[in-house]
Design an enzyme around this catalytic site. Structure first.
Site, mmCIF file in Angstrom:
data_model
loop_
_atom_site.group_PDB
_atom_site.id
_atom_site.type_symbol
_atom_site.label_atom_id
_atom_site.label_comp_id
_atom_site.label_asym_id
_atom_site.label_seq_id
_atom_site.Cartn_x
_atom_site.Cartn_y
_atom_site.Cartn_z
ATOM 1 N N LYS A 277 0.844 -1.189 0.000
ATOM 2 C CA LYS A 277 0.000 0.000 0.000
ATOM 3 C C LYS A 277 0.882 1.243 0.000
ATOM 4 O O LYS A 277 1.834 1.336 0.773
ATOM 5 C CB LYS A 277 -0.908 -0.005 1.230
ATOM 6 N N GLU A 362 -21.010 -4.150 9.268
ATOM 7 C CA GLU A 362 -21.886 -3.273 10.030
ATOM 8 C C GLU A 362 -23.073 -4.028 10.631
ATOM 9 O O GLU A 362 -23.514 -3.707 11.750
ATOM 10 C CB GLU A 362 -22.396 -2.134 9.129
ATOM 11 N N ARG A 390 -26.412 -0.122 5.961
ATOM 12 C CA ARG A 390 -26.192 -1.551 5.829
ATOM 13 C C ARG A 390 -26.765 -2.351 6.994
ATOM 14 O O ARG A 390 -26.904 -3.558 6.898
ATOM 15 C CB ARG A 390 -24.695 -1.832 5.708
#
Length: 619
Positions: A277, A362, A390
């Site tokens: 990353k 979630e 969600r």
């Protein structure tokens, strides 16, 4: 001579010499870094995925072959390679291209994204549609390791394993979640096992062994398990996927070779790719979390630019939570893979035994919190407003129906700016207001936030606390959080011509709008309503006594929001009233700087005043 300017589409990319691809990747990174430094955006993930994206467009016949990105925050190189180099300078700016793949933007953006863990489901649907239409195109889903913490990804994988259609999933492991294993042996084994000769031999051996009833089947299973010892893909193999990897995703030659080998493998395939990353930009490599999503920054140093000295709403929440948790050990905090974004990193460091990061899950976060509450604890679930969508069923069924004392701290409520419609938190008031037994509050500023958080924990019932992104209003902070009366707002100014009922971060602009109206001879009252549910009906009744002209202001869609609640009350009361509701229309709000969007939708102080003045003149 630069390579990137000659790439108008992936068709051009596939014509250049393979040895030029590393140079192209360097140019892509340079462009991404420079643009992100001016516009902000998702930098680290996009830098890490450059070779993957370039190799995919080089090996596959896009757009006929379809690439589906998960979340889409890694797709900047994809935009640059698919005919949007000129537009990329204005990425994420108002009127410019989006920071995420959008179907309306390009034929190469096969599926619009912004939330995590959706790519495998969408790609599987595309693959089945291809099969029914007897097409020959390939479908590739590119997912990050973080996305694999979301249950939806596994729902899609088990369905793909059952359907057995041709589908390639690229698992981009950027070393932030799944353990890495990219050594010489792993690389050699991956290259060996992805060759068509070894694949064919493996298939023939398995078919041969399975002819011999139980003994042969057991031998086939044993061989499969032996293969899994060398490869960390046992779970994927058990779900019906052929697993290959890991391979170094930042090695262009390795990526092209492996993609060429696996693109014709039948059935569901998962290719495990390890990347770095922030690859190619040292500040991002050294601080991948900081450079995941960035504002403006200095390219040379990596230092942030233009940061406000004012405390943000997120920081106010974080500090208030620490104060309350110090006096109440029953307080626990839960996040769905966003500790820094929600301000829970400080709580995590101070109270690690009471902190839980459940990953991109979630739904689980909400019901997990319900379990904590059912057994006597005081959980707060810190989410971005857009991700609370969600877990609607869990809030309704598992929490509100049982009247469990779970606090939801909804950060990024309202307009969030350049991330656009996938991240604007402008729906929560509407979809939550309909749920019985919920209290819904929105602080006017950072100081009121700490008091409402105290109120939330003291309420001992489901409580939604929603607040915006970014800096507060620089109000003095009280030393201690104090509980406020439920369902009661505060009059900030009385006026005989019109009353502005404001909620959340639109309260202070409403006060300023009243000052502007006063200069025009209009005496406007202002109420900080604080609560959307229950409404302060006494304040509304008092406003009616002053004037029949009432304005509601909210950082939410008008349909079903705060203004709707006021309209319902006034209509049921059969009052004599005129009502102007300011908020967002029945349409998705585009991306752009928040200040520009507030002005566009008449929600900043000046435009509130102008709209109200024009409305009053119509009477």
């Amino acid at each position: 001579m630069k390579v990137l300017p000659s790439i108008k589409s992936p068709r051009d990319l596939r014509l250049i010499k393979r040895e030029l691809l590393p140079t192209l990747c360097e140019e892509l990174r340079e462009q991404i870094i420079q643009t992100a430094s001016h516009n902000g955006g998702h930098l680290g993930s996009s830098l890490g995925a450059v070779e993957i994206i370039t190799a995919l467009h080089y090996v596959f016949n896009t757009p006929d072959d379809k690439i589906v990105f998960d979340t889409g925050h890694q797709a900047y190189a994809h935009k640059l390679l698919t005919g949007r180099q000129k537009e990329f300078a204005k990425v994420r700016t108002k009127g410019g291209i989006s920071g995420f793949p959008k179907r309306y933007e390009s034929e190469f953006d096969t599926f619009g994204v912004g939330h995590a863990s959706t790519a495998i489901s969408a790609a599987l649907g595309m693959a089945i549609a291809r099969d029914q239409q007897k097409s020959q195109d390939r479908v590739i889903a590119v997912v990050g390791d973080g996305c694999m913490t979301g249950g939806m990804a596994y729902e899609a994988m088990q369905n793909a394993g059952l359907l057995r259609t041709d589908l390639l999933v690229i698992l981009n492991d950027n070393q932030m979640f799944i353990s890495q294993r990219v050594g010489a042996l792993g690389k050699a084994l991956t290259k060996l096992l992805t060759t068509k000769y070894v694949q064919l031999a493996e298939e023939k051996a398995t078919n041969f062994l399975q002819r011999f009833d139980e003994l042969g089947n057991n031998a086939a299973k044993l061989a499969k398990r032996a293969r899994s010892i060398l490869f960390p893909g046992t779970l994927f193999e058990e779900m019906g996927f052929r697993y290959f990897g890991p391979v170094n995703g930042n090695d262009m030659d390795a990526m092209i070779d492996v993609l060429e080998n696996v693109k014709n493998v039948k059935g569901p395939v998962i290719l495990h790719v390890v990347t770095k990353k922030g690859k190619g930009y040292k500040p991002a490599e050294d601080s991948p979390t900081k450079f995941h999503g960035v504002g403006l920054f200095d390219v040379e140093t990596g230092d942030s630019l233009g940061k406000s000295d004012r405390i943000s709403f997120t920081q106010a929440f974080s500090k208030a939570l620490l104060k309350l948790a110090a006096k109440d050990e029953k307080i626990n905090a839960i996040t769905a893979a966003m500790p820094e974004g929600t301000g829970l990193d400080a709580f995590r460091d101070k109270y690690p035994a009471r902190y839980f990061d459940v990953g991109i899950a979630e739904e689980h976060a909400a019901t997990f919190a319900a379990g904590l509450a059912a057994n006597g604890l005081k959980p707060v679930v810190a989410l971005y407003s857009t991700f609370a969508q969600r877990c609607f069923d869990q809030i309704l069924h598992d929490i509100a129906l049982q009247n469990l004392p779970v606090v939801f701290a909804l950060d990024r409520a309202g307009i969030v700016g350049e991330d656009g419609p996938t991240h604007h938190g402008v729906f929560d008031l509407s979809f939550l207001r309909e749920i019985p037994q919920l209290t819904i509050a929105a602080p006017a500023d950072e100081n009121e936030l700490q008091h409402l958080l105290k109120t939330a924990f003291d309420t001992k019932a489901p409580f939604i606390l929603r607040y915006p992104r970014g800096a507060g209003f620089n109000v003095p902070m009280d030393d201690k959080p104090k509980a406020l009366p439920i369902g009661k707002g505060a009059w900030l100014k009385k006026g005989k011509d019109v009353t502005i009922l404001a909620i959340g971060n639109r309260v202070h602009p409403a006060e300023k709008a009243a000052e502007i109206l006063a200069e025009q001879g209009i005496k406007a009252g202002v109420v900080n309503m604080r609560f959307v549910k229950p409404l302060d009906t006494n304040a509304i009744d008092e406003a009616l006594k002053n004037s029949q002209y009432i304005v509601t202001v909210e950082d939410n869609v008008l349909a079903g929001g705060f203004g709707s609640a006021v309209a319902e009350y006034l209509a049921d009361k059969q009052a004599n009233f005129r009502l102007l509701r300011l908020g967002y229309p029945d349409a998705f709000v585009e991306h752009g700087k928040s200040a520009l969007l507030y002005a566009q939708y008449d929600l900043d102080a000046q435009h509130q005043a102008d709209k109200i003045l024009s409305w009053l003149k119509e009477k």
